[in-house]
Design a protein around this motif. Structure first.
Motif, mmCIF file in Angstrom:
data_model
loop_
_atom_site.group_PDB
_atom_site.id
_atom_site.type_symbol
_atom_site.label_atom_id
_atom_site.label_comp_id
_atom_site.label_asym_id
_atom_site.label_seq_id
_atom_site.Cartn_x
_atom_site.Cartn_y
_atom_site.Cartn_z
ATOM 1 N N HIS A 22 4.795 10.381 3.767
ATOM 2 C CA HIS A 22 5.569 11.156 4.999
ATOM 3 C C HIS A 22 5.811 12.523 4.905
ATOM 4 C CE1 HIS A 22 5.825 6.825 6.330
ATOM 5 N NE2 HIS A 22 6.200 6.632 5.124
ATOM 6 N N TYR A 79 -3.954 12.202 -2.318
ATOM 7 C CA TYR A 79 -4.098 11.201 -0.931
ATOM 8 C C TYR A 79 -2.897 12.480 -0.294
ATOM 9 C CZ TYR A 79 -6.046 7.510 -3.180
ATOM 10 O OH TYR A 79 -7.056 6.719 -3.880
ATOM 11 N N SER A 108 0.805 -1.196 0.098
ATOM 12 C CA SER A 108 -0.004 0.027 0.038
ATOM 13 C C SER A 108 0.859 1.316 -0.011
ATOM 14 C CB SER A 108 -1.081 0.007 1.315
ATOM 15 O OG SER A 108 -0.257 0.025 2.363
ATOM 16 N N GLN A 109 0.084 2.525 -0.176
ATOM 17 C CA GLN A 109 0.858 3.507 -0.290
ATOM 18 C C GLN A 109 0.895 4.489 0.765
ATOM 19 O OE1 GLN A 109 -1.694 2.975 -2.526
ATOM 20 N NE2 GLN A 109 -0.540 2.056 -4.360
ATOM 21 N N THR A 110 2.007 4.968 1.070
ATOM 22 C CA THR A 110 2.030 5.698 2.355
ATOM 23 C C THR A 110 2.859 7.174 1.803
ATOM 24 O OG1 THR A 110 3.939 4.818 3.099
ATOM 25 C CG2 THR A 110 2.012 3.915 3.980
#
Lengths: 116, 113
Positions: A5, A106, A1-3
């Protein structure tokens, strides 16, 4: 999954000092990247967006600049901060879909910047 | 130029009741997306729901649904069975083939127990 920061989470800087805010995305390649600023109690103002390494579009004339040295890294900078630069800075990413490029964005957790 | 208008700066709803947040937009694009984002006190923007303009069917996500009226350029958000965790600032946004999202000024939703 994408995150996504962002750091630092909070920053207090004197007027006239330099600034560097960093944003990195994991789990995706060649994303569109965005920097927004949100003043207290206000909506989001798009500052910069990037569709690729070294490709930066500026939306608002100001003393801020952005760079994208790597595919998933987006940096917001200033050589000399102004009081008016205080605010909440949000980084966002979206999938690059060509013509359908303005798809879901996002957001990262944001950086609260106070200039004194 | 794209504009997004949220005419309700603040709204309040009783827990378990239904509330509707209004949004109108103005775009010259023929194909675009519309979004509702939620910003809780942590200030992270969270996607609530997304609508493709070419789809006539209104999008739904669990307790969240939209009423999309393309001709009227209206895009309202309905929250059913409101919960305390729904309390947040809600932003409507309009996206087209321009690499940008245009956000409204937000509606602050309070949920009363």
């Amino acid at each position: 999954s994408q995150t996504i920061h962002q750091w630092p989470a909070t920053l207090v800087q004197p007027v006239g000092s330099p600034l560097s805010l960093e944003c990195t995305v994991e789990g995706t390649s060649n994303p569109n990247l965005y920097w927004y600023r949100q003043a207290a109690g206000r909506g989001l103002q798009l500052l910069f967006y990037s569709v690729g390494i070294g490709q930066i579009s500026s939306e608002v004339p100001q003393n801020l600049s952005a760079s994208r040295p790597q595919d998933r890294q987006f940096i917001l900078s200033s050589k000399k901060l102004l009081l008016s630069d205080s605010g909440f800075y949000l980084c966002a990413w979206s999938v690059a879909r060509g013509r359908w490029s303005t798809d879901t964005q996002y957001f990262g957790p944001g950086t609260r910047l106070t200039v004194l | 130029a794209q504009t997004v208008t949220q005419s309700q700066p603040e709204m309040s709803v009783q827990e378990a009741e239904t509330v509707t947040l209004s949004c109108t937009y103005d775009t010259s694009e023929s194909d675009y997306y519309l979004f509702w984002y939620k910003q809780p006190p942590s200030r992270q923007m969270i996607l609530v729901i997304r609508q493709e303009a070419y789809k006539q069917q209104n999008a739904t996500e669990n307790r969240f649904s939209v009423n999309f009226q393309k001709a009227a350029k209206s895009f309202s958000l309905k929250i059913s069975d409101s919960q305390l965790g729904d309390a947040a600032m809600y932003f409507c946004a309009d996206g087209g083939a321009t690499n940008k999202l245009i956000f409204g000024t937000g509606t602050l939703l309070a949920v009363q127990p």
